[in-house]
Design a protein around this motif. Sequence first.
Motif, PDB file in Angstrom:
ATOM      1  N   ALA A 188      18.737   5.782  38.030  1.00  0.00           N
ATOM      2  CA  ALA A 188      19.605   4.920  38.867  1.00  0.00           C
ATOM      3  C   ALA A 188      20.634   4.948  38.368  1.00  0.00           C
ATOM      4  O   ALA A 188      21.929   5.000  38.845  1.00  0.00           O
ATOM      5  CB  ALA A 188      19.014   3.759  39.446  1.00  0.00           C
ATOM      6  N   MET A 189      20.958   4.737  36.918  1.00  0.00           N
ATOM      7  CA  MET A 189      21.833   4.514  35.804  1.00  0.00           C
ATOM      8  C   MET A 189      22.941   5.470  36.088  1.00  0.00           C
ATOM      9  O   MET A 189      24.010   5.650  36.068  1.00  0.00           O
ATOM     10  CB  MET A 189      21.743   3.772  34.634  1.00  0.00           C
ATOM     11  N   SER A 246      18.555  -3.843  44.596  1.00  0.00           N
ATOM     12  CA  SER A 246      18.187  -4.394  45.796  1.00  0.00           C
ATOM     13  C   SER A 246      19.263  -4.853  46.722  1.00  0.00           C
ATOM     14  O   SER A 246      19.351  -5.059  47.780  1.00  0.00           O
ATOM     15  CB  SER A 246      17.323  -5.745  45.745  1.00  0.00           C
ATOM     16  N   THR A 247      20.408  -4.895  45.936  1.00  0.00           N
ATOM     17  CA  THR A 247      21.788  -5.355  46.387  1.00  0.00           C
ATOM     18  C   THR A 247      22.728  -4.257  47.212  1.00  0.00           C
ATOM     19  O   THR A 247      23.873  -4.685  47.757  1.00  0.00           O
ATOM     20  CB  THR A 247      22.470  -6.237  45.804  1.00  0.00           C
ATOM     21  N   ASN A 248      22.492  -2.988  46.822  1.00  0.00           N
ATOM     22  CA  ASN A 248      23.264  -2.028  47.472  1.00  0.00           C
ATOM     23  C   ASN A 248      23.657  -2.189  48.892  1.00  0.00           C
ATOM     24  O   ASN A 248      24.784  -1.818  49.477  1.00  0.00           O
ATOM     25  CB  ASN A 248      23.113  -0.597  46.952  1.00  0.00           C
ATOM     26  N   SER A 266      27.857  14.500  53.514  1.00  0.00           N
ATOM     27  CA  SER A 266      28.901  13.935  52.769  1.00  0.00           C
ATOM     28  C   SER A 266      28.354  13.822  51.312  1.00  0.00           C
ATOM     29  O   SER A 266      27.203  13.636  51.086  1.00  0.00           O
ATOM     30  CB  SER A 266      29.480  12.594  53.221  1.00  0.00           C
ATOM     31  N   VAL A 267      29.105  14.364  50.392  1.00  0.00           N
ATOM     32  CA  VAL A 267      28.673  14.458  48.951  1.00  0.00           C
ATOM     33  C   VAL A 267      28.319  12.938  48.464  1.00  0.00           C
ATOM     34  O   VAL A 267      27.129  12.640  47.751  1.00  0.00           O
ATOM     35  CB  VAL A 267      29.511  15.065  48.002  1.00  0.00           C
ATOM     36  N   THR A 268      29.276  11.892  48.562  1.00  0.00           N
ATOM     37  CA  THR A 268      28.882  10.542  48.270  1.00  0.00           C
ATOM     38  C   THR A 268      27.744  10.063  49.066  1.00  0.00           C
ATOM     39  O   THR A 268      26.727   9.474  48.200  1.00  0.00           O
ATOM     40  CB  THR A 268      30.163   9.781  48.878  1.00  0.00           C
ATOM     41  N   ASN A 269      27.481  10.481  50.181  1.00  0.00           N
ATOM     42  CA  ASN A 269      26.348   9.666  50.948  1.00  0.00           C
ATOM     43  C   ASN A 269      24.990  10.316  50.283  1.00  0.00           C
ATOM     44  O   ASN A 269      23.999   9.754  50.082  1.00  0.00           O
ATOM     45  CB  ASN A 269      26.285  10.099  52.454  1.00  0.00           C
ATOM     46  N   VAL A 270      25.046  11.892  49.978  1.00  0.00           N
ATOM     47  CA  VAL A 270      23.913  12.309  49.124  1.00  0.00           C
ATOM     48  C   VAL A 270      23.345  11.610  47.873  1.00  0.00           C
ATOM     49  O   VAL A 270      22.408  11.418  47.644  1.00  0.00           O
ATOM     50  CB  VAL A 270      24.186  13.782  49.306  1.00  0.00           C
ATOM     51  N   LEU A 271      24.528  11.285  47.170  1.00  0.00           N
ATOM     52  CA  LEU A 271      24.313  10.873  45.971  1.00  0.00           C
ATOM     53  C   LEU A 271      23.837   9.196  46.076  1.00  0.00           C
ATOM     54  O   LEU A 271      22.725   8.700  45.367  1.00  0.00           O
ATOM     55  CB  LEU A 271      25.699  10.662  45.093  1.00  0.00           C
ATOM     56  N   LEU A 319      20.247   7.359  44.997  1.00  0.00           N
ATOM     57  CA  LEU A 319      20.419   6.222  44.305  1.00  0.00           C
ATOM     58  C   LEU A 319      19.370   5.210  45.047  1.00  0.00           C
ATOM     59  O   LEU A 319      18.713   4.624  44.347  1.00  0.00           O
ATOM     60  CB  LEU A 319      21.889   5.908  44.113  1.00  0.00           C
ATOM     61  N   ALA A 320      19.468   5.387  46.149  1.00  0.00           N
ATOM     62  CA  ALA A 320      18.292   4.510  47.031  1.00  0.00           C
ATOM     63  C   ALA A 320      16.958   4.769  46.786  1.00  0.00           C
ATOM     64  O   ALA A 320      16.099   3.936  46.725  1.00  0.00           O
ATOM     65  CB  ALA A 320      18.662   4.506  48.534  1.00  0.00           C
ATOM     66  N   VAL A 321      16.589   6.118  46.628  1.00  0.00           N
ATOM     67  CA  VAL A 321      15.276   6.415  46.332  1.00  0.00           C
ATOM     68  C   VAL A 321      14.975   6.007  44.804  1.00  0.00           C
ATOM     69  O   VAL A 321      13.655   5.489  44.866  1.00  0.00           O
ATOM     70  CB  VAL A 321      15.094   7.980  46.211  1.00  0.00           C
TER      71      VAL A 321
END
Length: 432
Positions: free
Chosen positions: A111-112, A324-326, A50-55, A59-61
Motif C-alpha cells: 500500500a505504501m 480505512s479512511t480513503n 482510468s489509470v488513477t482508478n486502477v491504482l 490500493l484498496a485491495v
Amino acid sequence: MSNTTGSSLEGFSKVYLQYHGYISVLVSLFGILTNSITFIVLTHRSMRHSVTNVLLAALAVADGLTMASYLPYATHYYIMTTPSPMPTRPRLWVDFIIIHSCFTITTHSVAMWLTVSLAIFRYITLSRPTKAIEWCSMSRARLTIFLTWLLTITFCIPNYLSFQVVYSSSPSGALSNETSSNQTSNETSEETVVPDSWIWIDKSHFATAHNGLLHSINFWILSVAFKLIPCVLLTVMSSLLIRVLHQARKRKLRLLSQGKMAEAGRASEHNRTTAMLLVIVLFFLTTELPLGVIYILSGIDEKFFSISVHLGDILDLFIMVNSSTNFILYCVMSTQFRDKFAELFIPQCCSRSVNVSATATTVLHHNHHNHHNHHDPHDPHYPHHPPSPPPYRQNSEERSLLPNYHEATTVIRIANGINGKSPGSTEGEAQL
C-alpha cells in the motif's frame, strides 16, 4: 530516555490496552467494508479505464487485506485473551501471530509503495502531459501493481524466515531462544510438549546464525526500504504536487479571466483529483513517518526500544486508520465517486420512489396549469393544437445507459485520433 518518561508510557500503554481490542475490531470492520465498496466502485466498467482508478483500486485491495488480518488478531489477542505467553494457548494462535505479522507487513508495504506510485503518476501527468501518454499508460499501471507485489514479497523473505514458535517451562524462557537452542521448528510439536509448558515466539535459528546476519538484513530492509525511502519520496512528491497544484490554479484563474469557461471547468476537475491524491499522500506520510522514526531509532539505540513496545498498539491503530479512511476522502472530494457509489449501492426502491414522486408532482403541476388556462373550444381565439406534454424525465436505468461527458470525450478523441491518444490515456477518462 528517563525513567519518568518510561513509566508514563508504560502506564498509558496499560490503560489503552483495555480499549485497543474493541477499537481495532470496529476500525477493521469499517476498513473491510469501505475498501470492498471502493474496489467495486473503481472497477465498474465506466470507471476502470482510468489509470488513477486502477491504482486506487489496487490500493484498496492492499488496505482491505491488511484490515482482514487485523480483525481476528485483535479479536483473539485483545478481547478474548492478552498478547503475552500463556501455558494454555493453542499452537495455532501462536502460529497465527507470525502469519499475521508477515502478512500485514507485506500488504501495508505494498500500500505504501502504491501510494508513492500514485503520486509519481499524477505528477508526470500534470507536468509532462505529452510524455504521460506513454509513461503513464494503462499497461504501465498494471505492470507497476504487479512489480510492487512481486518486489515487496521478495524483500520480505528475510522477515518470513526470522521467527519461530518456542516452548519453555517459564514465561521468561518463552521469550528467550536460549531454552530452545537445541530444538528446531520441525522437532517441536504440540504432542511432545508437557501441558504446562509456555509457548510464544522468538528469533528463528536462521535469524541467529552467523552472528544474526539475517536479523540485521531484515531490520534494514524493513526500516529503509519499507519506511525511510517511501517517506522521503512521499515528502518530495508532496512538495512537487503542491507546486503543480498552485500553478494549475493560477492557470484556471487566467482561463476564467479570458472567458474560457469550458477549459476552466476541465482544469478544475483535474485540480480536484490532484488535491484528493495530495491529501491521501500527506495522510499516509503523517502516519508512516513517526512509525519509521521510532522503528529506526529502536534498532539503533536500545533505549528507544521500550518506546516502540509501549506505543506499539497506538502505532498499529495509526496503520489501521490510514488503511480505512480513503473511502471517506473519495466521497468528500470526488463527485464522480459519490455518484457511482449512489448508483451502485443505494437501493433501487429508494431511487424509484424518488422518480415516481417527481413524475407525479410534474403531472399534477401540468394539470393544474391546464385547468387555469382552459378556453372554450368554440372561441375563435382558442389555439387549435394539443397541449404540450409534460417534460420528459429520464429514469435512473436510462441515464446509466447514456455515456457521461468524460466517456463521450474519450470516444470522440479516439475516433478523431487527437494527439494519438489511446484508450489507456489519462486524459478525458472517467476518473476520480
